[in-house]
Write an enzyme that holds these catalytic residues in place. Structure first.
Site, PDB file in Angstrom:
ATOM      1  N   ASN A  39       0.676  -0.955  -0.146  1.00 46.29           N
ATOM      2  CA  ASN A  39       0.442  -0.224   0.308  1.00 46.29           C
ATOM      3  C   ASN A  39       1.292   1.291  -0.090  1.00 46.29           C
ATOM      4  OD1 ASN A  39      -0.070  -1.285   3.071  1.00 46.29           O
ATOM      5  ND2 ASN A  39      -1.552   0.658   3.275  1.00 46.29           N
ATOM      6  N   ASP A  40       1.270   2.240   0.558  1.00 50.17           N
ATOM      7  CA  ASP A  40       1.455   3.363   0.499  1.00 50.17           C
ATOM      8  C   ASP A  40       2.555   3.176   0.590  1.00 50.17           C
ATOM      9  OD1 ASP A  40      -1.199   3.196   2.327  1.00 50.17           O
ATOM     10  OD2 ASP A  40      -0.143   4.519   3.688  1.00 50.17           O
ATOM     11  N   GLN A  56       4.885   0.120   2.304  1.00 53.34           N
ATOM     12  CA  GLN A  56       4.287  -0.662   3.117  1.00 53.34           C
ATOM     13  C   GLN A  56       3.890  -2.019   2.792  1.00 53.34           C
ATOM     14  OE1 GLN A  56       1.621   0.080   5.983  1.00 53.34           O
ATOM     15  NE2 GLN A  56       3.740   0.888   6.770  1.00 53.34           N
ATOM     16  N   TYR A  99       4.105   1.024  10.530  1.00 62.23           N
ATOM     17  CA  TYR A  99       3.102   1.557   9.919  1.00 62.23           C
ATOM     18  C   TYR A  99       4.031   2.936   8.997  1.00 62.23           C
ATOM     19  CZ  TYR A  99      -1.323  -0.909  10.557  1.00 62.23           C
ATOM     20  OH  TYR A  99      -2.636  -1.802  10.324  1.00 62.23           O
ATOM     21  N   ASP A 159       1.705   7.876  10.723  1.00 61.79           N
ATOM     22  CA  ASP A 159       1.800   8.252   9.943  1.00 61.79           C
ATOM     23  C   ASP A 159       2.832   9.808  10.179  1.00 61.79           C
ATOM     24  OD1 ASP A 159       0.023   6.287   8.828  1.00 61.79           O
ATOM     25  OD2 ASP A 159      -1.092   7.445   8.450  1.00 61.79           O
TER      26      ASP A 159
HETATM   27  C1  FRU Z   1      -2.815   4.535   4.442  1.00 59.81           C
HETATM   28  C2  FRU Z   1      -2.756   3.695   5.766  1.00 59.81           C
HETATM   29  C3  FRU Z   1      -1.643   4.569   7.115  1.00 59.81           C
HETATM   30  C4  FRU Z   1      -1.374   3.363   7.573  1.00 59.81           C
HETATM   31  C5  FRU Z   1      -0.809   2.040   6.479  1.00 59.81           C
HETATM   32  C6  FRU Z   1      -0.974   0.934   7.654  1.00 59.81           C
HETATM   33  O1  FRU Z   1      -3.494   3.603   3.932  1.00 59.81           O
HETATM   34  O2  FRU Z   1      -3.909   3.427   6.207  1.00 59.81           O
HETATM   35  O3  FRU Z   1      -2.650   5.771   7.790  1.00 59.81           O
HETATM   36  O4  FRU Z   1      -0.277   4.057   8.318  1.00 59.81           O
HETATM   37  O5  FRU Z   1      -1.875   2.622   5.652  1.00 59.81           O
HETATM   38  O6  FRU Z   1      -1.138   0.068   6.261  1.00 59.81           O
END
Ligand code: FRU
Length: 462
Positions: A39-40, A56, A99, A159
């Protein structure tokens, strides 16, 4: 413990590498997870000349879970090396996920800031803002939490994005107030290890903004052409006409930040992308002073599990890198110059139909007018001289779905196609539509119809 968890992740990569690699929807020039879910983008930085992108990552499933930080490096943001795992969720303070967070350089070392996510047996959550350090930018040593949850926020507090101004450090954190409003909290420090809260800079029901979501994720405060631009991903906005059509949004406020006394005066919220798949963007300033953005070319919603790549053991990718500029009160995004290195086989296209799978297209319009471009019989971009509409097939229902944006004229389209993605930059980055799409691999035709006149140059991207 650490070694065991990391070895387990590498075993998973090895076991599924071929299956993942052979997926026809695997992308050609985008960053993807070697297996599992990405993800991020995290920790973006150019450190000692080398570009670092962390992300992520759940190596064990194509679903969300206890996230690792995967890691890629590059000299040019075009050709990437897969690096060893940077962070694994194996300490008491991050056991349910390392995270999202950011990176800074200090005294020749690379520091990562991230959120340690802990879920207790009773379902409640704990959050710790943590730090890790590396001498060489490859192997990281965790140094533990440096900031605990302040009492005025719920554990949806995460974050951290850190930057330096003068000889002082600042950190923004995405947070939720006890009455469930999304906000951004600012902290400051002299030494990266001791942090004090400076206050709240923006949020739902603040600075003239009305109710604006129950949680703000992934804040990023940047200085762009003399302004302080706050990028943030709010959750809980209702669709409003053409706006906020995705489950969660990503966008920005333009304003001026005074640090003493703390006050951020800003304008209204503008979405960064008008397509289907764009979330949790992060920026960094590179050694040439450019502000460069990467985002997750995906979003957490009920569609994730229906992405066809799931059956081949992976899901999601990052966007291409985009350089940001502020022009006339708007953030413009344009693909970074370096991507030109991917170009081969330039063609001046004169036909209304041609083949393109992994390609770059530049359309320079000579005469405005309605048009429709169909991509591999699976997505289309159409313009009726007032509105631009991107359509694709809904991954769950198979029905057509669309995203629309008002535009008085279209003078230029700059399109990046990959095996299963589209990134469409309009009028030199005034608007962008980003989407995953999953055409039949046999269908490689892009076609045009309409009254608009343009020249079209195409490159295959290698
Ligand atoms: C955004 C999020 C962040 C978090 C991460 C977890 O997509 O929800 O807020 O740190 O992904 O994977």
């Amino acid at each position: 413990m650490t070694e065991i968890l990391i070895q387990k992740a590498y075993k998973e990569v090895k076991k599924y590498r071929n299956m993942v690699k052979n997926d026809p929807y695997r992308l050609n020039y985008h960053l993807m997870p070697p297996v599992g879910l990405l993800n991020d983008p995290n920790g973006l930085i150019q450190f000692k000349g080398v570009y670092h992108v962390f992300y992520q990552w759940n190596p064990f499933e194509t679903a969300h879970g206890a996230k690792f930080w995967g890691h890629y490096t590059s000299e040019d943001m075009v050709y990437w090396r897969e690096e060893p795992i940077a962070l694994a969720p194996d300490e008491w303070y991050d056991q349910n996920g390392c995270y999202s967070g950011s990176a800074v350089e200090e005294d020749g070392k690379l520091y990562l800031f991230y959120t340690g996510n802990v879920k207790r047996d009773d379902g409640t959550r704990e959050t710790y803002q943590c730090i890790a350090v590396s001498e060489n930018g490859i192997y990281f040593k965790k140094l533990g939490p440096v900031l605990k949850l302040p009492e005025q926020y719920t554990p949806h507090f995460r974050d951290p994005k850190v930057w330096k101004k003068g000889d002082h450090w600042y950190m923004v954190v995405g947070a939720q107030t006890l009455d469930e409003k999304g906000i951004v909290a600012l902290f400051h420090s002299n030494d990266l290890f001791h942090w004090e809260e400076a206050g709240t800079i923006a949020g739902s029901d603040m600075n003239g903004l009305k109710e604006f979501g129950y949680m703000w994720e992934c804040p990023d405060l940047i200085h762009l052409n003399g302004k302080d631009v706050l990028l943030v991903s709010p959750q809980g906005l209702n669709p409003d006409g053409d706006f906020y059509q995705n489950l969660f949004q990503s966008g920005y406020f333009i304003g001026e930040l005074d640090y003493e006394p703390l006050r951020y005066q800003h304008g209204s919220f503008t979405e960064l992308d008008r397509g289907f798949d764009f979330y949790a963007p992060q920026t960094f300033t590179d050694e040439n002073g450019r502000t460069i953005l990467y985002a997750w070319m995906g979003i957490t919603d009920e569609m994730e599990a229906h992405q066809p790549t799931v059956e081949n053991g992976w899901v999601h990718a990052l966007t291409i890198p985009r350089e940001l500029e502020l022009q006339g009160g708007k953030v413009f995004q344009k693909p970074v110059e370096e991507l030109k290195k991917l170009r081969k086989d330039q063609a001046l296209v004169k036909n209304n139909e041609f083949e393109a799978v992994s390609a770059e297209l530049i359309l320079d319009f000579k005469k405005n007018g309605p048009f429709k471009i169909t991509f591999r019989n699976e997505a289309s971009l159409s313009y009726d001289t007032a509105k631009l509409t991107l359509k694709r097939r809904n991954l769950k229902t198979g029905e057509a779905e669309s995203r629309t944006c008002k535009l008085a004229s279209v003078s230029k389209l700059h399109i990046f196609m990959d095996h299963s993605s589209l990134e469409i930059f309009i009028n030199d980055g005034e608007e962008v539509f980003t989407a995953r799409y999953f055409p039949d691999s046999e269908n490689v035709i892009v076609s045009f119809e309409g009254e608009a006149e343009f020249t079209l140059i195409k490159w295959d991207l290698g």
